[in-house]
Design an enzyme around this catalytic site. Structure first.
Site, PDB file in Angstrom:
ATOM      1  N   GLU A  11       0.823  -1.048  -0.017  1.00  0.00           N
ATOM      2  CA  GLU A  11       0.016  -0.095  -0.333  1.00  0.00           C
ATOM      3  C   GLU A  11       0.808   1.036   0.066  1.00  0.00           C
ATOM      4  O   GLU A  11       1.945   1.242   0.456  1.00  0.00           O
ATOM      5  CB  GLU A  11      -0.989  -0.140   1.366  1.00  0.00           C
ATOM      6  CG  GLU A  11      -0.458  -0.417   2.343  1.00  0.00           C
ATOM      7  CD  GLU A  11       0.945   0.550   2.952  1.00  0.00           C
ATOM      8  OE1 GLU A  11       0.889   1.581   2.948  1.00  0.00           O
ATOM      9  OE2 GLU A  11       1.891  -0.203   3.316  1.00  0.00           O
TER      10      GLU A  11
ATOM     11  N   GLU B 166       4.459  -0.656   1.382  1.00  0.00           N
ATOM     12  CA  GLU B 166       4.562  -0.984  -0.198  1.00  0.00           C
ATOM     13  C   GLU B 166       4.572  -2.698  -0.558  1.00  0.00           C
ATOM     14  O   GLU B 166       4.585  -2.768  -1.910  1.00  0.00           O
ATOM     15  CB  GLU B 166       5.901  -0.345  -0.935  1.00  0.00           C
ATOM     16  CG  GLU B 166       6.057   1.052  -0.428  1.00  0.00           C
ATOM     17  CD  GLU B 166       7.466   1.641  -1.364  1.00  0.00           C
ATOM     18  OE1 GLU B 166       7.942   0.955  -2.049  1.00  0.00           O
ATOM     19  OE2 GLU B 166       7.839   2.822  -1.209  1.00  0.00           O
TER      20      GLU B 166
END
Lengths: 369, 369
Positions: free
Chosen positions: A184, A326
């Site tokens: 994310e 991420e």
């Protein structure tokens, strides 16, 4: 959990997720015991391998192809000044992902995973030009609303964000993905994850709120206060969909959808950091057998992450003091899962390799015979 | 450490090992701070990356090609009944390595490392026919002598075994290896490693002796007694070469040689389990700067391994409850080190990717400007 019409596809996806069958785990363990190594000597690798057998209903499970889907969304709560970076960084980093220059691009390449980037609600609309990695624009809205003043999103928006995730799972299944992770990007999203975690763990905000991407000691009390206010204003209780709607984020909701959808397709899932694990906890509340398909990839330095993992009764594969998100921690855990899968397919058995068994196993065989 | 003529090459190899320069670590850290991620957010990955910069004196260090050298040797102490497997398994497993069917073959393939197998003293002479992996016969003797009754080997044998390791390091350097690990195979060698560890840590045998490949609760006290007797009979003190000679093994000595030789060639080394880490401790005693080149790959379930690592002040990269040896834990740590190296070469900088810095860094830049 009562679900309105906005969650029809989610309801169907949840119904598709079945607990794995213990008999496949046992078959996997028996196979592992026949391979040329002392029984159990590969520790957690054997535990992973047996779980993969159960997930894939196979004694030669695969860990390829692998994929990391990175969902990006903005957060209205950034206007409270809870982040170390300006909100514009969400869009800037999405451009960086698309050019292949971010940490997750490098780590995914290093571990043989492809990357898909999905804009599920970045504030500024992104260019639709070509990019080095797969990109799709599935914007629910230009960021969530400020959860310190009211719900972060509407029920319809939540349903749509979850469907973006369910779509990513469908695509992964169609592409034959064996191992999937979600990452994310969203400035402000550790504030959301803290609120979700505090509510689910029934703990005060201060005990599960960390420094995120690196706020100073001076800003931290403000972040704790915002989490506390968001929970007081919204009164979400512990209902998973209410939590997602009031204090969640579009990218967190999309991860929930991807997780549940992927489990329904019997895809093994690798968990990531604090934000993705907030999504895993929501997914587990909505659909307990989901956890049979989910491996805790790592534990980050965020204090709430350890709390999430212990509530989910999961031991992380890695402890590398990461705090990036991420999908970075999940990426680093993928080679371990791939190695576990390879053992089953590629190692010789004691019999085939003419290697002697241990004294204990031999007496077991004699006494059983 | 006083060294006889048998250790001439070792002495030269030790003199070649220099502590890494702090300035290269700092340059690496500066480079990492310019990459598009919050400073320090990749935790131990950044620590690895900066260490690689210092080892290779480069801001784009490489982790390829990589190699695992597996040394095999037999142990006279097996006649005391300290192992779960018969001594013949050493030779049987070497054949398995050569055919590519052992765990280390599978794990090495999974992480992109080649495997070299070296017979440094297996009891039975092995066939010299073709094998799937590189094999060399460098037998010092058909196994060591029983350390419970006297020294495991002569000084000349020890010098020769260390030279086998120094040769492996020379070959690795000639082949341009960037990341190297050693594995071992030798029924009885956890008894040797326990004796070395007890002596160096000044602890009673019971606190550093484990179950090895899986001895029963009934056999364990006998193993502890053998370690205690070996140290009482041989009185090695804490001198590293005396320890190796009296209670060591040919494969452990060869690992010491490979470690020190590789550090002299500025090759990054990944540590393995309890037996290989006994060799690392000996190497560090002989040549303290060696540790600048050595990464603790994992911590096994052997109680003495945690003791070794804390004495060497190293935090392992992985904790996966392994207890196999062969280089298995080192292999699994290689992708993490490779990922750390890739970050430096492949990630975009904030400036190049037009990503905004954090508020804190911006005020730092303003105040410095």
């Amino acid at each position: 959990v009562i679900m309105s019409d906005y969650f029809g596809r989610l309801r169907t996806a949840i119904a598709r997720v079945h607990a794995v069958e213990g008999v496949w785990r046992t078959r996997g363990e028996d196979r592992l015991a026949a391979l040329t190594k002392p029984v159990g000597s590969l520790g957690r690798l054997e535990w992973i391998a047996a779980r993969l057998c159960a997930i894939q209903r196979s004694l030669s499970p695969s860990a390829s192809p692998r994929r990391i889907v990175v969902f990006a969304g903005d957060h209205g709560v950034t206007e409270e000044g809870v982040s170390a970076y300006p909100a514009s960084v969400t869009a800037e980093m999405v451009r960086n992902f698309r050019r292949g220059g971010a940490a997750i691009n490098v780590l995914a390449r290093a571990v043989g995973a492809d990357v898909q980037v999905v804009d599920v609600g970045v504030r500024t609309e992104l260019e639709v030009n070509a990019s080095a990695v797969s990109f799709s624009s599935r914007r629910v809205a230009p960021g969530t609303r400020n959860m310190a003043h009211g719900p972060a999103m509407t029920e319809e928006q939540l349903g749509t964000a979850i469907e973006v995730g369910l779509d990513a799972a469908e695509t992964a299944a169609a592409d034959g993905i064996a191992l999937l992770a979600c990452g994310e990007m969203g400035i402000g999203n550790s504030t959301s994850a803290s609120a979700i975690t505090a509510a689910l763990a029934r703990l005060p905000a201060a005990s599960v709120t960390g420094r995120g991407t690196g706020i100073s000691e001076e800003v931290w009390p403000r972040k704790v206060d915002v989490v506390t206010r968001a929970l007081r204003v919204n009164k979400p209780g512990r209902d998973p969909l209410t939590l997602l709607r009031t204090v969640g984020g579009f990218e967190i909701a999309a991860i929930v959808g991807t997780y549940i959808g992927s489990a329904g397709h019997r895809i093994a899932i690798v968990g990531d950091g604090f934000i993705a694990t907030a999504a895993a906890w929501i997914a587990a509340e909505l659909c307990p057998p989901f956890l049979d398909y989910w491996f805790a990839g790592h534990c980050s330095t965020e204090p709430g992450h350890r709390c999430q993992l212990s509530n989910l009764r999961q031991e992380p594969l890695l402890n590398l003091d990461l705090r990036l998100g991420e999908g970075s921690g999940a990426a680093l855990a993928m080679p371990i899962i791939a190695a576990a899968a390879a053992l089953l397919s590629e190692m010789a058995t004691f019999d085939a390799a003419h290697v002697s068994r241990s004294y204990e196993e031999r007496s077991d065989i004699v006494s059983r015979g």
